[in-house]
Design an enzyme around this catalytic site. Structure first.
Site, PDB file in Angstrom:
ATOM      1  N   ASP A 145      10.949  -0.641   0.784  1.00  0.00           N
ATOM      2  CA  ASP A 145       9.823   0.044   0.142  1.00  0.00           C
ATOM      3  C   ASP A 145       8.794   0.332   1.220  1.00  0.00           C
ATOM      4  O   ASP A 145       9.033   0.019   2.398  1.00  0.00           O
ATOM      5  CB  ASP A 145       9.251  -0.807  -0.999  1.00  0.00           C
ATOM      6  CG  ASP A 145       8.836  -2.201  -0.563  1.00  0.00           C
ATOM      7  OD1 ASP A 145       8.122  -2.333   0.448  1.00  0.00           O
ATOM      8  OD2 ASP A 145       9.212  -3.176  -1.239  1.00  0.00           O
ATOM      9  N   PRO A 146       7.646   0.940   0.890  1.00  0.00           N
ATOM     10  CA  PRO A 146       6.705   1.310   1.958  1.00  0.00           C
ATOM     11  C   PRO A 146       6.280   0.154   2.856  1.00  0.00           C
ATOM     12  O   PRO A 146       6.005   0.369   4.047  1.00  0.00           O
ATOM     13  CB  PRO A 146       5.508   1.875   1.176  1.00  0.00           C
ATOM     14  CG  PRO A 146       6.111   2.427  -0.062  1.00  0.00           C
ATOM     15  CD  PRO A 146       7.208   1.469  -0.430  1.00  0.00           C
ATOM     16  N   GLU A 195      11.906   5.065  -0.430  1.00  0.00           N
ATOM     17  CA  GLU A 195      10.443   5.007  -0.253  1.00  0.00           C
ATOM     18  C   GLU A 195      10.081   4.955   1.227  1.00  0.00           C
ATOM     19  O   GLU A 195       9.368   4.071   1.705  1.00  0.00           O
ATOM     20  CB  GLU A 195       9.849   3.818  -1.014  1.00  0.00           C
ATOM     21  CG  GLU A 195       9.915   3.999  -2.519  1.00  0.00           C
ATOM     22  CD  GLU A 195       9.136   2.957  -3.298  1.00  0.00           C
ATOM     23  OE1 GLU A 195       8.664   3.285  -4.403  1.00  0.00           O
ATOM     24  OE2 GLU A 195       8.997   1.817  -2.815  1.00  0.00           O
ATOM     25  N   THR A 234       6.694   7.959  -2.003  1.00  0.00           N
ATOM     26  CA  THR A 234       5.919   7.417  -3.122  1.00  0.00           C
ATOM     27  C   THR A 234       4.434   7.642  -2.890  1.00  0.00           C
ATOM     28  O   THR A 234       4.024   8.171  -1.862  1.00  0.00           O
ATOM     29  CB  THR A 234       6.215   5.917  -3.324  1.00  0.00           C
ATOM     30  OG1 THR A 234       5.630   5.486  -4.556  1.00  0.00           O
ATOM     31  CG2 THR A 234       5.675   5.081  -2.180  1.00  0.00           C
ATOM     32  N   GLU A 293      11.967   7.386  -9.804  1.00  0.00           N
ATOM     33  CA  GLU A 293      11.697   6.125 -10.489  1.00  0.00           C
ATOM     34  C   GLU A 293      10.471   6.267 -11.369  1.00  0.00           C
ATOM     35  O   GLU A 293       9.450   6.833 -10.946  1.00  0.00           O
ATOM     36  CB  GLU A 293      11.442   4.984  -9.492  1.00  0.00           C
ATOM     37  CG  GLU A 293      12.647   4.519  -8.733  1.00  0.00           C
ATOM     38  CD  GLU A 293      12.333   3.331  -7.829  1.00  0.00           C
ATOM     39  OE1 GLU A 293      11.248   2.723  -7.987  1.00  0.00           O
ATOM     40  OE2 GLU A 293      13.172   3.004  -6.971  1.00  0.00           O
ATOM     41  N   ASP A 400       8.175 -12.584   1.605  1.00  0.00           N
ATOM     42  CA  ASP A 400       8.090 -12.108   0.223  1.00  0.00           C
ATOM     43  C   ASP A 400       9.089 -12.868  -0.643  1.00  0.00           C
ATOM     44  O   ASP A 400       8.734 -13.744  -1.417  1.00  0.00           O
ATOM     45  CB  ASP A 400       8.343 -10.607   0.170  1.00  0.00           C
ATOM     46  CG  ASP A 400       7.981 -10.006  -1.180  1.00  0.00           C
ATOM     47  OD1 ASP A 400       7.494 -10.742  -2.059  1.00  0.00           O
ATOM     48  OD2 ASP A 400       8.162  -8.787  -1.357  1.00  0.00           O
ATOM     49  N   SER A 408      13.576 -11.478 -13.261  1.00  0.00           N
ATOM     50  CA  SER A 408      13.223 -10.072 -13.419  1.00  0.00           C
ATOM     51  C   SER A 408      11.722  -9.924 -13.591  1.00  0.00           C
ATOM     52  O   SER A 408      11.132 -10.557 -14.462  1.00  0.00           O
ATOM     53  CB  SER A 408      13.947  -9.476 -14.638  1.00  0.00           C
ATOM     54  OG  SER A 408      13.466  -8.185 -14.911  1.00  0.00           O
TER      55      SER A 408
END
Length: 897
Positions: A145-146, A195, A234, A293, A400, A408
């Site tokens: 992701d970014p 992304e 994004t 998305e 992370d 989830s």
């Protein structure tokens, strides 16, 4: 071609709208069929082609199935997920691909553990179900992701080498897609990176990133020349970013077909902006565009108790864009689809450049509950990878996944409930073509908000109450309803606070209004204490060196200007303002400061704030604790009869010390009132809460509700007095004392059983339902057992037993019915009491007579049908309900045993 597909559809339906344009003709969806009946309401999108992409990313599904999850249709029947998606109007699935999301010993990182082999397994199932596939290469071993574009473990040795990375991306992409092609997967699109706002596969900078994009694109063209090449970014809400990305791709001659965007309403602005920025890309560079998305929440509950991104990372205002419900999901999907469809045709080929929308992880339901406290659930996450990250993922992503691994985070945004059953929103991609209508069922009225200050009159606040509100209904048709507010309660507003009162619409719907009352800011007697108006600088006398009133944008505590200071040598300064005409009394002088020494060390005694009145000076230090780490100095000031105060900011600082002082203020001191005790009021409110509202008239309860509303408002205030509290206590007490009992005009007694056996009891708990019809307008209200008595008389002739029901609150209202007992017993007979002392009775089956054993008047009496002979055969007794004036009769007719 989409044009031909659309034409076929229109010819089949017999309805068409043909529009002319420079490039020829094209068709739009103008079907006139009636919308389908559904459990959500969706308006068909006009001009939508049949092949508009309604896609879903279900990358985690294999791990979910391995964890024991099953997916069910709306009827609760288990179905294959891909079959269910196809039936729901989905035509595409998106599957992410990680290079190697496993440890050396085979422990998966989670998130579906989706390497190329597992993605292929799902892709083959999707193709078999008639769905096209978008392959989403992350070029990473885990989430890209970014903020994270980590290089795969196998590529670590050449991390940062754009040429080597591009070559490897080409080889890996070509090899993987060849496998998909050989397996017969219907790959319609391939995404090069995920992304990739600032980096891809560890490569940053447009020169290097473009090499990687081009390498991936080349591999796709060679293996799957018919597939569209997708590059995805994004944050469409950030002005100018998409135009910049598209321009860079063009400048670097990157070969691609589709510019794809994320769009989550929680973070990414409006759908109007989404249309605008994507349309600009489409029209400028002749590219197709789409949303890769999106999602929305249907509940704020957490299915696996391991925290969700919504609502924990979302502002309250952004949660109001759509309803938190399946209907809200349908509304969001339709809005995003329409935004993409509105992009239109920008190159004259008769086709809409807005290809469609993918919903992200609609099937990512929980695999268990209890969060990390449930050891079995944690084992399931770690074994099958059905959560977003396993504990093992920390080796690859320690900052992370290593800290926040778990389940989830989007189970409340799925299009399935926590048990895997399809929500009413799942077929929305079908409904945007056909339209869907649901029943006209009331759902809610949005709360009303009013703001005021404590200087506003109560009448002015009441005047803001709306006389009408919009009532929302499930079918999307709102109705305007008039409101009657508990407005008298607002008379008890006392000072700043947040007050809530209720109202009722003419349709009987409840509505609330929140009145936020803020305190009127105290008058500040410093002229331009924030230094914002240069014309007021003359009110300050500045002496010494190093200090001046000037712009210090980004560093000021308020606005852009401040009293700024710095000098290359040790320096001293002062800034003074004299204020006259003050009312004698107590005041408070404050100011804010930030800055530091040359080495960024704190300075606690170099700057001071002081006030001089009547020859007496009081002061406090203005500390310099670092850049924009503001300190506030507070100085008590006593103003004498001359009404004059001189305020001064002084500095005595070493060389290169720097900083500023801002937001200087002098206000009259106000005493915070001590709130009186509300213990007795709390007791009165609690006593009112114990009242059985079914016993009293609407009129008297309305007065009680008004009193309780007054109590709620008063207790939310900040300046109420002891007299206020006592007055409201009296309101509540008087309302309780004034409660009027309902008058009963009739009773109806009905049995709850249709068949009796000898030995069964007849009483209020087992066999009788007593309903009172109240004249006060409440309709039929079921009485509880302690509101009436039952009196049984088993001595009547002709095998008959009388039962009389009397209302305790009104002994004049009674109801009598008859139990006729006819039975045949083999052998002897007998009679007698049940001996329990509870008013039971026995019936002689031969004569129908028995001993009366009624309890005292006012007690609940229980009748028992029994045989006490020595050789008695049980006899089934069937119940026939006979309507009589004011009640019913029970005829117990003989049935042969």
């Amino acid at each position: 071609m989409r044009r031909n597909t659309a034409l076929t559809r229109i010819m089949a339906s017999g309805v068409a709208a043909i529009m002319l344009c420079a490039g020829g003709t094209f068709t739009v969806n103008a079907a006139e069929e009636e919308p389908v009946k559904a459990d959500v309401s969706v308006k068909a999108i006009q001009g939508l082609s049949d092949d508009f992409i309604g896609g879903m990313d279900v990358s985690s599904m294999l791990s979910l199935e391995e964890s024991g999850v099953t997916f069910k249709n709306a009827n609760g029947e288990v179905e294959d997920l891909f079959t269910l998606l196809k039936e729901s109007g989905v035509n595409y699935v998106r599957l992410r691909v990680w290079n190697d999301p496993f440890t050396a010993d085979g422990q998966g990182y989670g998130g579906g553990n989706v390497n190329a082999d597992r993605a292929l397994t799902m892709a083959k199932r999707a193709t078999a179900a008639g769905l096209k596939v978008l392959v989403d290469f992350h070029y990473s071993d885990f989430w890209a992701d970014p903020s994270k574009q980590q290089v795969p473990k196998a590529w670590k040795s050449f991390e940062g080498d754009a040429d080597k990375t591009a070559d490897t991306v080409y080889d890996y992409t070509k090899q993987t897609l060849t496998t998909f092609k050989q397996a017969g997967v219907d790959v319609g699109m391939v995404q090069v990176g995920n992304e990739t706002t600032a980096k891809i596969a560890g490569i940053s900078g447009w020169d290097g990133m473009s090499k990687v994009f081009s390498a991936g694109s080349k591999a796709i063209r060679e293996v799957l020349p018919e597939a569209k090449v997708v590059i995805r970014f994004t944050n469409p809400e950030k002005a100018g970013t998409y135009a910049t990305y598209a321009k860079q791709l063009s400048n670097h001659n990157v070969d691609y077909d589709v510019f794809a965007s994320s769009y989550y309403p929680f973070w990414h602005g409006t759908t109007e902006n989404l249309t605008s920025v994507l349309k600009n890309v489409a029209s400028t560079y002749k590219k197709d565009v789409m949303v890769a998305e999106t999602s929305w929440a249907y509940t704020l509950d957490d299915g696996d108790d391991d925290s969700n991104t919504v609502p924990s990372k979302v502002t309250a205002d952004n949660l109001k864009k759509y309803d938190i419900s399946p209907q809200g999901q349908a509304d969001e999907i339709r809005a995003v689809a329409e935004a993409v469809n509105n992009i239109g045709d920008n190159d004259g080929d008769g086709e809409n450049d807005g290809l469609g929308v993918f919903y992200w992880e609609p099937a990512w339901v929980p695999v268990g509950a209890g969060g990390k406290d449930n050891a079995e659930l944690v084992d399931t996450w770690n074994k099958y990878g059905g959560g977003w990250a396993t504990e093992a993922a920390g080796e690859y992503d320690p900052n992370d996944a290593g800290l926040y691994w778990g389940g989830s985070g989007v189970d409340n945004q799925a299009l399935f409930d926590f048990d895997g059953k399809a929500l009413a929103s799942l077929p929305t991609f079908k409904y945007i073509h056909t339209g869907a209508v649901t029943d006209h069922v009331f759902t809610k009225i949005d709360p009303v908000k009013i703001t005021a200050t404590d200087s506003d009159s109560i009448d002015a606040i009441k005047a803001q109450l709306p006389s009408e509100v919009a009532a929302h209904y499930q079918d999307g048709v709102d109705e305007t309803e008039t409101v009657t507010w508990q407005s008298a309660a607002l008379d008890w507003i006392r000072g700043a606070g947040t007050y809530t009162i209720t109202g009722t619409t003419n349709a009987g719907h409840d509505v609330t209004v929140t009145v936020t009352v803020t305190a009127t800011p105290a008058k500040d007697y410093v002229t331009d204490g924030s230094f914002e108006n240069a014309e007021n600088d003359k009110n300050w006398t500045i002496a010494g060196t190093g200090a001046s009133i000037t712009e210090d944008s980004g560093n000021a505590a308020d606005g852009k200007r401040a009293l700024k200071f710095w000098a290359s040598d040790a320096y001293s300064f002062s800034a003074t303002q004299t204020i006259t005409g003050l009312e004698p009394g107590e005041y408070v002088l404050t100011a804010m400061s930030q800055g530091a020494a040359a080495d960024n060390a704190a300075i606690t005694d170099g700057v001071a704030l002081s006030a001089t009145t009547g020859g007496k000076t009081t002061s406090d230090a203005l500390e310099l604790n670092g850049w924009v780490k503001f300190d506030t100095a507070t100085v008590p000031v006593t103003v004498g009869a001359d009404g004059t105060a001189t305020i001064t900011i002084t500095g005595n600082l070493p060389a290169d010390a720097w900083g500023n002082v801002d937001k200087v203020s002098l206000v009259k001191k106000t005493e915070t009132p001590v709130k009186p005790s509300t213990e007795n009021l709390d007791k009165a409110v609690a006593e009112a809460g114990k009242i059985n509202r079914d016993e009293y008239t609407n009129e008297s309860l309305a007065k009680l509700d008004q009193a309780l509303a007054a109590a709620d408002v008063l207790l939310a205030g900040s300046t109420y007095t002891e007299q206020d509290v006592n007055d409201v206590i009296k309101l509540v007490a008087d309302a309780i004392a004034g409660l009027a009992q309902k008058e009963v005009s009739s009773l109806t007694v009905t049995p709850s059983k249709t068949t009796y056996q000898v030995g069964d009891a007849i009483d209020a708990d087992h066999d009788l339902k007593v309903v009172g019809n109240y004249s006060a307008g409440m309709g039929n209200v079921t009485l509880s057992a302690d509101q009436f008595t039952l009196d049984y008389d088993f001595s009547a002739p002709a095998d008959a037993a009388k039962v009389t029901v009397t209302l305790k609150s009104n002994p004049n209202v009674t109801e009598t019915y008859t139990v006729a007992v006819t039975a045949r017993a083999e052998g002897g007979s007998g009679n007698g009491s049940d001996g329990a002392g509870n008013g039971g009775a026995t019936i002689n089956p031969d004569t129908g007579e028995g001993d009366k054993t009624n309890g005292a008047n006012g007690d609940k009496i229980t009748g028992v049908l029994s045989n006490t002979g020595s050789a008695v055969t049980a006899v089934g007794l069937a119940v026939v309900v006979l309507g009589v004036a004011g009640g019913v009769s029970l005829a117990l007719r003989r049935k042969r045993s």
